[in-house]
Design a protein around this motif. Structure first.
Motif, PDB file in Angstrom:
ATOM      1  N   ASP A   1      43.152  45.049  36.056  1.00 16.49           N
ATOM      2  CA  ASP A   1      42.852  43.651  35.743  1.00 16.49           C
ATOM      3  C   ASP A   1      41.521  43.533  35.002  1.00 16.49           C
ATOM      4  O   ASP A   1      41.381  42.729  34.070  1.00 16.49           O
ATOM      5  CB  ASP A   1      42.807  42.813  37.016  1.00 16.49           C
ATOM      6  CG  ASP A   1      44.188  42.527  37.584  1.00 16.49           C
ATOM      7  OD1 ASP A   1      45.177  42.668  36.833  1.00 16.49           O
ATOM      8  OD2 ASP A   1      44.272  42.157  38.773  1.00 16.49           O
ATOM      9  N   PHE A   2      40.519  44.305  35.419  1.00 18.45           N
ATOM     10  CA  PHE A   2      39.251  44.308  34.693  1.00 18.45           C
ATOM     11  C   PHE A   2      39.442  44.842  33.275  1.00 18.45           C
ATOM     12  O   PHE A   2      38.920  44.280  32.303  1.00 18.45           O
ATOM     13  CB  PHE A   2      38.206  45.148  35.428  1.00 18.45           C
ATOM     14  CG  PHE A   2      37.494  44.421  36.533  1.00 18.45           C
ATOM     15  CD1 PHE A   2      36.580  43.420  36.252  1.00 18.45           C
ATOM     16  CD2 PHE A   2      37.730  44.744  37.861  1.00 18.45           C
ATOM     17  CE1 PHE A   2      35.925  42.744  37.261  1.00 18.45           C
ATOM     18  CE2 PHE A   2      37.072  44.076  38.883  1.00 18.45           C
ATOM     19  CZ  PHE A   2      36.168  43.076  38.586  1.00 18.45           C
ATOM     20  N   HIS A   3      40.189  45.924  33.144  1.00 13.23           N
ATOM     21  CA  HIS A   3      40.427  46.495  31.819  1.00 13.23           C
ATOM     22  C   HIS A   3      41.155  45.505  30.910  1.00 13.23           C
ATOM     23  O   HIS A   3      40.882  45.440  29.695  1.00 13.23           O
ATOM     24  CB  HIS A   3      41.235  47.779  31.947  1.00 13.23           C
ATOM     25  CG  HIS A   3      40.443  48.926  32.501  1.00 13.23           C
ATOM     26  ND1 HIS A   3      41.026  50.073  32.996  1.00 13.23           N
ATOM     27  CD2 HIS A   3      39.101  49.116  32.646  1.00 13.23           C
ATOM     28  CE1 HIS A   3      40.101  50.913  33.411  1.00 13.23           C
ATOM     29  NE2 HIS A   3      38.918  50.346  33.211  1.00 13.23           N
ATOM     30  N   ARG A   4      42.063  44.748  31.474  1.00  9.83           N
ATOM     31  CA  ARG A   4      42.775  43.738  30.682  1.00  9.83           C
ATOM     32  C   ARG A   4      41.810  42.727  30.079  1.00  9.83           C
ATOM     33  O   ARG A   4      42.047  42.202  28.980  1.00  9.83           O
ATOM     34  CB  ARG A   4      43.808  43.034  31.583  1.00  9.83           C
ATOM     35  CG  ARG A   4      44.535  41.880  30.943  1.00  9.83           C
ATOM     36  CD  ARG A   4      45.582  41.307  31.898  1.00  9.83           C
ATOM     37  NE  ARG A   4      45.052  41.018  33.221  1.00  9.83           N
ATOM     38  CZ  ARG A   4      44.378  39.901  33.531  1.00  9.83           C
ATOM     39  NH1 ARG A   4      44.164  38.977  32.609  1.00  9.83           N
ATOM     40  NH2 ARG A   4      43.938  39.693  34.767  1.00  9.83           N
ATOM     41  N   ARG A   5      40.695  42.485  30.769  1.00 11.88           N
ATOM     42  CA  ARG A   5      39.679  41.564  30.262  1.00 11.88           C
ATOM     43  C   ARG A   5      38.591  42.272  29.458  1.00 11.88           C
ATOM     44  O   ARG A   5      37.570  41.668  29.125  1.00 11.88           O
ATOM     45  CB  ARG A   5      39.059  40.809  31.440  1.00 11.88           C
ATOM     46  CG  ARG A   5      39.993  39.871  32.187  1.00 11.88           C
ATOM     47  CD  ARG A   5      40.262  38.586  31.412  1.00 11.88           C
ATOM     48  NE  ARG A   5      39.050  37.805  31.209  1.00 11.88           N
ATOM     49  CZ  ARG A   5      38.638  36.807  32.007  1.00 11.88           C
ATOM     50  NH1 ARG A   5      39.376  36.477  33.068  1.00 11.88           N
ATOM     51  NH2 ARG A   5      37.546  36.131  31.747  1.00 11.88           N
ATOM     52  N   GLY A   6      38.787  43.563  29.160  1.00 15.89           N
ATOM     53  CA  GLY A   6      37.817  44.289  28.352  1.00 15.89           C
ATOM     54  C   GLY A   6      36.584  44.734  29.098  1.00 15.89           C
ATOM     55  O   GLY A   6      35.550  45.013  28.475  1.00 15.89           O
ATOM     56  N   VAL A   7      36.659  44.811  30.420  1.00  9.90           N
ATOM     57  CA  VAL A   7      35.507  45.168  31.253  1.00  9.90           C
ATOM     58  C   VAL A   7      35.717  46.570  31.823  1.00  9.90           C
ATOM     59  O   VAL A   7      36.760  46.856  32.430  1.00  9.90           O
ATOM     60  CB  VAL A   7      35.322  44.145  32.396  1.00  9.90           C
ATOM     61  CG1 VAL A   7      34.217  44.584  33.345  1.00  9.90           C
ATOM     62  CG2 VAL A   7      35.015  42.764  31.815  1.00  9.90           C
TER      63      VAL A   7
END
Length: 725
Positions: free
Chosen positions: A172-178
């Motif tokens: 979920d973080f990766h989906r937001r570029g984090v």
């Protein structure tokens, strides 16, 4: 050689005790290693100190040549290899300007009622308040670790939903570029030993859940073995030590923390200077004002640690600092390729006292300057002088407007406003701005329409509330197994045993009669008569509850973890029940017509009206408590009543050292925490960072709460009270 030695001694004498063989600007030793000193002429001096020295071009050129020579020689000395910075899989570190350290217990991150991670809610809040983040350091360990024998790997595995849910949360973080980091604690040598060597264990966990990096908590450099283990596992990781590392480690630790002593004239980060692609996140967790952090970051072209939830103690970022963070991060992200320039020139000369600049030239003809105003007043004047080059156009990037230079001889003077304690950015282009630059200028122009000085800088702790404990039906006399505590007046004096935070506002909790959380508490109370369990609730007691009520928690991971087949091990009838959450304890109490005690009720039952240090008196007695367990594995609690010498003045037993005992819960907007009383036998060795024991009547532990599955512990139990008629 005979000629070299006197020259070296002369250099040491002239450079002072912090001098070094290969430079006059880079001090050695302890935390001084982090920073390279500015040109000496920039240091303000009072009249009685001889007054300020005017900086000449020769002064600056000599200083810059000196630190460039030091960098060249230092790379030779350490055998520097830039291969890891060249690895495209780790290139994200160069743009990881804003990293948050986030306690997993943060209420914006996990919803215990819905039983799910709320990554979007967490990130949306940060975007609204200061422009969002590039990376998050998820913190599941300290200060709770050590409450039982679960090690740092177990702390991750015991997050709600287990590793499967953690992997989805990371996605979920990766989906937001984090990007996502976890900490590693090599001081964790007192809890359960891992089955594999630590480098392999860390690498395997990181690969399984898909994280991007590791923060080396308290480490002076993360050893190369950890990078090699991650490479072997097929998941290269960015390592980020907290402390001062050897220069050699810059080759494999691509990130670091900057924990500086700030001075009016900024300094140059040593590791960023050694390798301009190295990312530093400045960490100043307890600061109420973030101006110094942001100034040093912007001057050095590095990032910062946006850390608000500090071990469950809220140190929120003010509106002014949040907006400054948004602006600086927007500029740094837009200028990111230039901020890794190998031709970086720190302390590029400016025309304004107290304004300091770095020049960042690019291979494509672009040049950027990042500027900071260390003055408490605003400026609107010529700030930079640059060589006249007719082909270049100049832009005030901070305000999003083009500049009209003024010719002075063979130079161009660039004038623009800079806010008090503010920031500036200038961009030189060999033509018109491209679409990305034009978009950046548009964002900055809109963003800077409001002056930072118009935004609030005040800090205040978060309001906190005590979770209500409903009264029980009153009893006229003590029910079986309970002890009467007569009405009485007593001084409720207690302190929280948080390892960090000192006496700052916001540490520990706020009782209903206090306006804000603080570490030390004292209040005169009049308590009505009540009844309290003589012993903690046992396994047999809890089994009767389950059989009669059919209770089963919705979040049942770790529920009665040491039971098998729906019952406790043979011979455990009279041992305190553990692996029960506060919610489980409340359910039992309601079934029994009782409730959990308020902390002050527990303390009064333990000490009576005379303020004694321990239930039995003022002097410690080994025979009044279970034998401490200092091995790596915790053992089951002793049977109740095994230590009658530990009884309180009212005859209440097993108050100290038996099991931690649930009492009150406190909540603020970001944190839930339970007050635990009494301590346990488990004393993991080798580190001061483990959850501290609270054996005295005037001490309590504060356990951060996240979800029942994670809150349950091998050494936390409870006892109940009942109101009197």
């Amino acid at each position: 050689m005979r000629r070299f030695v006197p020259a070296l001694l002369l250099g040491l004498l002239t450079a002072g005790p912090a001098g070094a063989q290969d430079t006059h600007a880079v001090p050695y030793g302890s935390w001084k290693q982090l920073m390279i000193n500015s040109p000496p002429c920039l240091t303000p001096r009072e009249a009685w100190e001889g007054g300020n020295q005017e900086c000449t071009a020769a002064d600056y050129d000599a200083w810059l040549a000196d630190i460039r020579h030091w960098r060249q020689e230092r790379r030779i000395r350490i055998g520097y290899d830039a291969a890891r910075y060249d690895d495209p899989r780790l290139a994200w570190t160069r743009t990881s300007f804003v990293q948050t350290q986030m306690m997993v217990e943060d209420r914006y991150f996990y919803d215990p009622v819905a039983g799910r991670y709320t990554v979007d809610r967490y990130l949306d809040d940060l975007t609204a308040r200061f422009g969002g983040i590039d990376a998050v350091l998820l913190w599941p360990d300290y200060p709770n670790m050590g409450i039982d024998d679960r090690n740092q790997l177990d702390q991750v595995a015991n997050l709600p939903g287990g590793l499967t849910a953690v992997k989805a949360m990371v996605a979920d973080f990766h989906r937001r570029g984090v990007r996502v980091l976890l900490p590693m604690m090599m001081w964790d040598q007192g809890t359960r030993a891992p089955a594999r060597p630590w480098p392999q264990a860390i690498a395997d966990l990181a690969r399984e859940i898909g994280i991007d990096g590791i923060n080396g908590d308290t480490q002076d450099g993360v050893p190369l073995a950890f990078s090699l283990a991650a490479d072997k596992a097929g998941n290269p990781l960015a390592f980020q030590p907290e402390g001062v590392m050897a220069d050699e480690a810059v080759a494999w630790d691509l990130m670091s923390w900057g924990q500086y002593t700030f001075t009016p004239v900024p300094k140059v980060d040593r590791y960023k200077w050694l390798e301009t692609r190295h990312m530093v996140n400045i960490s100043d967790r307890w600061a109420r004002d973030k101006t110094d952090d942001l100034h040093y970051a912007f001057f050095n072209g590095v990032g910062w640690e946006a850390w608000e939830n500090v071990w469950g103690i809220w140190n929120g970022i003010s509106a002014r600092d949040g907006e400054a963070m948004r602006r600086v991060a927007t500029l740094e992200r837009g200028l990111a390729p230039l901020l890794s320039s190998p031709d970086w020139q720190p302390f590029y000369p400016t025309l304004a006292n107290g304004v300091f600049a770095s020049r960042w030239p690019g291979a494509d003809g672009r040049v950027a300057w990042t500027l900071i105003n260390r003055n408490d007043h605003a400026l609107d004047q010529a700030v930079l002088a640059v060589p006249a080059q007719p082909a270049l156009r100049y832009f005030d990037l901070y305000h999003g407007v083009e500049l009209t230079p003024r010719h002075q001889g063979d130079q161009l003077l660039l004038a623009f406003p800079v806010e008090a304690q503010g920031f500036g950015a200038v961009l030189a282009l060999p033509g018109a701005p491209d679409s990305a630059t034009a978009a950046l200028m548009g964002r900055m122009k809109a963003m800077t329409a409001v002056n930072l000085s118009n935004l609030p800088r005040a800090w205040a702790p978060l309001p906190q509330r005590l979770v209500d404990i409903p009264a029980t039906a009153p009893a006229a006399e003590a029910p079986p197994g309970m002890v009467e505590i007569p009405a009485g007046d007593f001084t409720f004096r207690v302190q929280g045993l948080e390892i960090e935070g000192g006496t700052a506002a916001g540490v520990d909790v706020a009782y209903p009669w206090e306006e804000s959380p603080r570490r030390h508490h004292e209040h005169r109370l009049s308590l009505p008569r009540f009844f309290i369990d003589r012993f903690p609730v046992t396994n047999a007691d809890f089994k009767r509850f389950l059989d009669a009520s059919g209770y089963h928690p919705k979040d049942d991971r770790n529920f009665l973890k040491d039971w098998k087949g729906g019952t406790y091990p043979a011979g455990w009838d009279d041992r305190p029940v553990t692996w029960v959450s506060q919610e489980d304890a409340r359910a039992y109490a309601a079934w029994a017509g009782k409730r959990l005690p308020h902390e002050w009720e527990w303390q009064y039952a333990a000490q009576g009206p005379d303020g004694r240090r321990y239930p039995w008196g003022d002097v410690w007695r080994d025979d009044a408590v279970p034998v401490p367990e200092r091995g790596r594995l915790s053992r089951p609690p002793d049977v109740v009543g095994a230590h009658p010498a530990g009884a309180s003045p009212f005859g209440v037993q097993d108050l100290v050292g038996a099991v931690w005992q649930w009492t009150d819960e406190y909540q603020d907007e970001h944190t839930r925490a339970a007050i635990l009383r009494g301590g346990s036998p488990y004393q993991p060795q080798g580190s001061i960072w483990y959850f501290p024991q609270a054996y005295r009547n005037d001490q309590h532990g504060k356990l951060l709460l996240m979800a029942p599955s994670r809150d349950r512990s091998a050494l936390v139990g409870f006892r109940c009270v009942k109101d009197a008629g």
